[in-house]
Write a protein that holds these residues in place. Structure first.
Motif, PDB file in Angstrom:
ATOM      1  N   ARG A 184     -46.305  54.277  28.910  1.00 57.56           N
ATOM      2  CA  ARG A 184     -45.714  54.629  29.927  1.00 57.56           C
ATOM      3  C   ARG A 184     -45.940  56.024  30.197  1.00 57.56           C
ATOM      4  NH1 ARG A 184     -42.942  50.875  27.392  1.00 57.56           N
ATOM      5  NH2 ARG A 184     -41.778  49.164  28.379  1.00 57.56           N
ATOM      6  N   VAL A 185     -46.212  56.107  31.557  1.00 57.57           N
ATOM      7  CA  VAL A 185     -46.318  57.626  32.016  1.00 57.57           C
ATOM      8  C   VAL A 185     -45.361  58.012  33.249  1.00 57.57           C
ATOM      9  CG1 VAL A 185     -48.187  59.018  33.381  1.00 57.57           C
ATOM     10  CG2 VAL A 185     -48.802  57.422  31.773  1.00 57.57           C
ATOM     11  N   THR A 186     -44.576  59.081  32.952  1.00 57.92           N
ATOM     12  CA  THR A 186     -43.706  59.629  33.937  1.00 57.92           C
ATOM     13  C   THR A 186     -44.293  60.682  34.667  1.00 57.92           C
ATOM     14  OG1 THR A 186     -41.776  58.843  32.537  1.00 57.92           O
ATOM     15  CG2 THR A 186     -41.521  60.603  34.371  1.00 57.92           C
ATOM     16  N   PHE A 187     -44.173  60.842  35.842  1.00 55.25           N
ATOM     17  CA  PHE A 187     -44.767  62.056  36.587  1.00 55.25           C
ATOM     18  C   PHE A 187     -43.933  62.463  37.559  1.00 55.25           C
ATOM     19  CE2 PHE A 187     -46.362  58.155  38.567  1.00 55.25           C
ATOM     20  CZ  PHE A 187     -46.305  58.535  39.935  1.00 55.25           C
ATOM     21  N   GLU A 188     -43.967  63.694  38.357  1.00 53.08           N
ATOM     22  CA  GLU A 188     -43.235  63.994  39.510  1.00 53.08           C
ATOM     23  C   GLU A 188     -44.172  64.287  40.654  1.00 53.08           C
ATOM     24  OE1 GLU A 188     -39.389  66.619  39.503  1.00 53.08           O
ATOM     25  OE2 GLU A 188     -41.038  67.966  39.495  1.00 53.08           O
ATOM     26  N   GLU A 189     -43.724  63.889  41.824  1.00 55.14           N
ATOM     27  CA  GLU A 189     -44.647  64.147  43.032  1.00 55.14           C
ATOM     28  C   GLU A 189     -43.958  65.095  43.921  1.00 55.14           C
ATOM     29  OE1 GLU A 189     -47.165  60.906  45.628  1.00 55.14           O
ATOM     30  OE2 GLU A 189     -45.597  60.249  44.860  1.00 55.14           O
ATOM     31  N   THR A 190     -44.635  66.180  44.179  1.00 60.01           N
ATOM     32  CA  THR A 190     -44.168  67.037  45.069  1.00 60.01           C
ATOM     33  C   THR A 190     -44.525  66.991  46.367  1.00 60.01           C
ATOM     34  OG1 THR A 190     -43.831  68.530  43.097  1.00 60.01           O
ATOM     35  CG2 THR A 190     -43.674  69.660  45.167  1.00 60.01           C
ATOM     36  N   PHE A 191     -43.732  67.175  47.361  1.00 53.16           N
ATOM     37  CA  PHE A 191     -44.001  67.112  48.833  1.00 53.16           C
ATOM     38  C   PHE A 191     -43.550  68.341  49.396  1.00 53.16           C
ATOM     39  CE2 PHE A 191     -43.316  62.872  47.560  1.00 53.16           C
ATOM     40  CZ  PHE A 191     -44.299  61.918  48.165  1.00 53.16           C
ATOM     41  N   GLU A 192     -44.356  69.100  49.910  1.00 54.66           N
ATOM     42  CA  GLU A 192     -44.331  70.647  50.671  1.00 54.66           C
ATOM     43  C   GLU A 192     -44.751  70.735  52.103  1.00 54.66           C
ATOM     44  OE1 GLU A 192     -44.428  74.914  48.860  1.00 54.66           O
ATOM     45  OE2 GLU A 192     -46.426  74.071  49.404  1.00 54.66           O
ATOM     46  N   GLY A 193     -43.826  70.580  52.937  1.00 51.86           N
ATOM     47  CA  GLY A 193     -44.050  70.428  54.412  1.00 51.86           C
ATOM     48  C   GLY A 193     -44.161  71.666  55.200  1.00 51.86           C
ATOM     49  N   GLU A 194     -45.017  71.850  56.071  1.00 52.47           N
ATOM     50  CA  GLU A 194     -44.916  72.979  56.985  1.00 52.47           C
ATOM     51  C   GLU A 194     -43.613  72.987  57.797  1.00 52.47           C
ATOM     52  OE1 GLU A 194     -46.920  74.406  61.229  1.00 52.47           O
ATOM     53  OE2 GLU A 194     -48.216  73.240  60.005  1.00 52.47           O
ATOM     54  N   GLY A 195     -42.768  73.949  57.669  1.00 58.07           N
ATOM     55  CA  GLY A 195     -41.312  73.898  58.422  1.00 58.07           C
ATOM     56  C   GLY A 195     -40.176  73.260  57.735  1.00 58.07           C
ATOM     57  N   TRP A 196     -40.619  72.706  56.602  1.00 62.40           N
ATOM     58  CA  TRP A 196     -39.468  72.114  55.993  1.00 62.40           C
ATOM     59  C   TRP A 196     -38.512  73.148  55.290  1.00 62.40           C
ATOM     60  CZ3 TRP A 196     -41.843  67.072  52.702  1.00 62.40           C
ATOM     61  CH2 TRP A 196     -42.295  66.382  53.649  1.00 62.40           C
ATOM     62  N   ASP A 197     -37.244  72.926  55.098  1.00 64.07           N
ATOM     63  CA  ASP A 197     -36.310  73.725  54.490  1.00 64.07           C
ATOM     64  C   ASP A 197     -36.619  74.025  53.023  1.00 64.07           C
ATOM     65  OD1 ASP A 197     -35.227  74.335  56.818  1.00 64.07           O
ATOM     66  OD2 ASP A 197     -33.720  72.846  56.640  1.00 64.07           O
ATOM     67  N   PHE A 198     -37.123  72.790  52.443  1.00 66.92           N
ATOM     68  CA  PHE A 198     -37.472  72.783  50.871  1.00 66.92           C
ATOM     69  C   PHE A 198     -38.228  71.513  50.381  1.00 66.92           C
ATOM     70  CE2 PHE A 198     -33.622  70.265  52.291  1.00 66.92           C
ATOM     71  CZ  PHE A 198     -33.955  68.995  51.762  1.00 66.92           C
TER      72      PHE A 198
END
Length: 265
Positions: free
Chosen positions: A178-192
């Motif tokens: 098993r492989v655990t990973f984190e996916e990060t989403f960073e959007g223009e104009g997003w607060d966080f």
């Protein structure tokens, strides 16, 4: 539990941009077009079955997914397909489908032996006599997770045209298969930033074949990539075509299925 990247509407709407139509979709589309009735387990945004309907498939097309946000995309895309919210383990389908598919590496979310046993049993029950189950899982020998690093950033646009950056990062060493990973989403104009944590199972071919046999399914064909090359140690994929071990189906006819009269046989 449904991963946040599939459960949250703003992230689910990015799926097709992050995973554009490719050779794998063409591979499955050919199978769908030549089957009378098709169940897509983990159908996501529904683009495979929607494309089949637009290309002239007039039989039964059913998409199943546990993520409501993904099915929102599917229903908007093609109302002429049966979209079902839920899990194959709880559906009362008995011998209704000539073809069951699991695309987009959905097979890898089956993390435990119990989950795998129940899902494969449910797939076997849903298959019509001489039906087939086709799916893919990443070949563990290819170690795809070593390329899931923060320096590899995907850049897409959201539904409002704003730029979004997405990257993955593996959490620590493997735990078994098993492989655990984190996916990060960073959007223009997003607060966080928005984060989605996922775990995938990388099942080797011998284990895969054994679990299929235990469910009453046998491997008919296996490929290492979408060009149907043989499975080798270095192959990126394990693409499996399985059928009942009791009555093996004939070679798959690639003739497109377009006529409702064939449903009446």
């Amino acid at each position: 539990m449904v991963d946040r990247s599939f459960a949250q509407l703003s992230l689910a709407s990015l799926y097709d941009a992050l995973n554009p139509w490719g050779p794998g979709d063409d591979f499955y589309l050919g199978l769908v077009m030549s089957a009378r009735s098709v169940l897509d387990v983990g159908c996501g945004t529904g683009r495979l079955l929607a494309r089949a309907r637009r290309d002239g498939h007039r039989g039964r097309l059913t998409g199943l997914d546990p993520a409501a946000a993904m099915l929102v995309q599917a229903r908007r895309r093609e109302p002429g397909v049966e979209w079902v919210l839920g899990d194959v383990r709880t559906q009362p389908w008995g011998g209704e489908f000539d073809l069951v598919v699991m695309t987009g590496h959905a097979f890898q979310v089956l993390l435990t032996e119990e989950e795998l046993r129940l899902v494969l049993g449910s797939v076997r029950a849903a298959l019509a006599d001489r039906g087939r189950f086709v799916f893919e899982t990443r070949n563990p020998a290819a170690r795809a997770w070593t390329r899931w690093t923060p320096d590899r950033v995907d850049r897409v646009s959201d539904t409002d045209g704003r730029a979004v950056r997405v990257w993955r990062e593996v959490e620590g060493p493997l735990v078994g298969d098993r492989v655990t990973f984190e996916e990060t989403f960073e959007g223009e104009g997003w607060d966080f930033r928005r984060l989605s944590r996922s775990t995938l199972r990388f099942t080797p071919p011998d284990t895969l074949s054994r679990r299929l046999r235990e469910a009453g399914l046998g491997v008919l064909e296996q490929f290492g990539d979408w060009d149907r090359k043989p499975l080798t140690l270095r192959s990126p994929e394990i693409i499996t075509v399985a059928g009942s071990v009791h009555r093996p189906p004939p070679a798959f006819d690639q003739t497109p299925f377009t006529g409702m009269d064939q449903c009446l046989d």
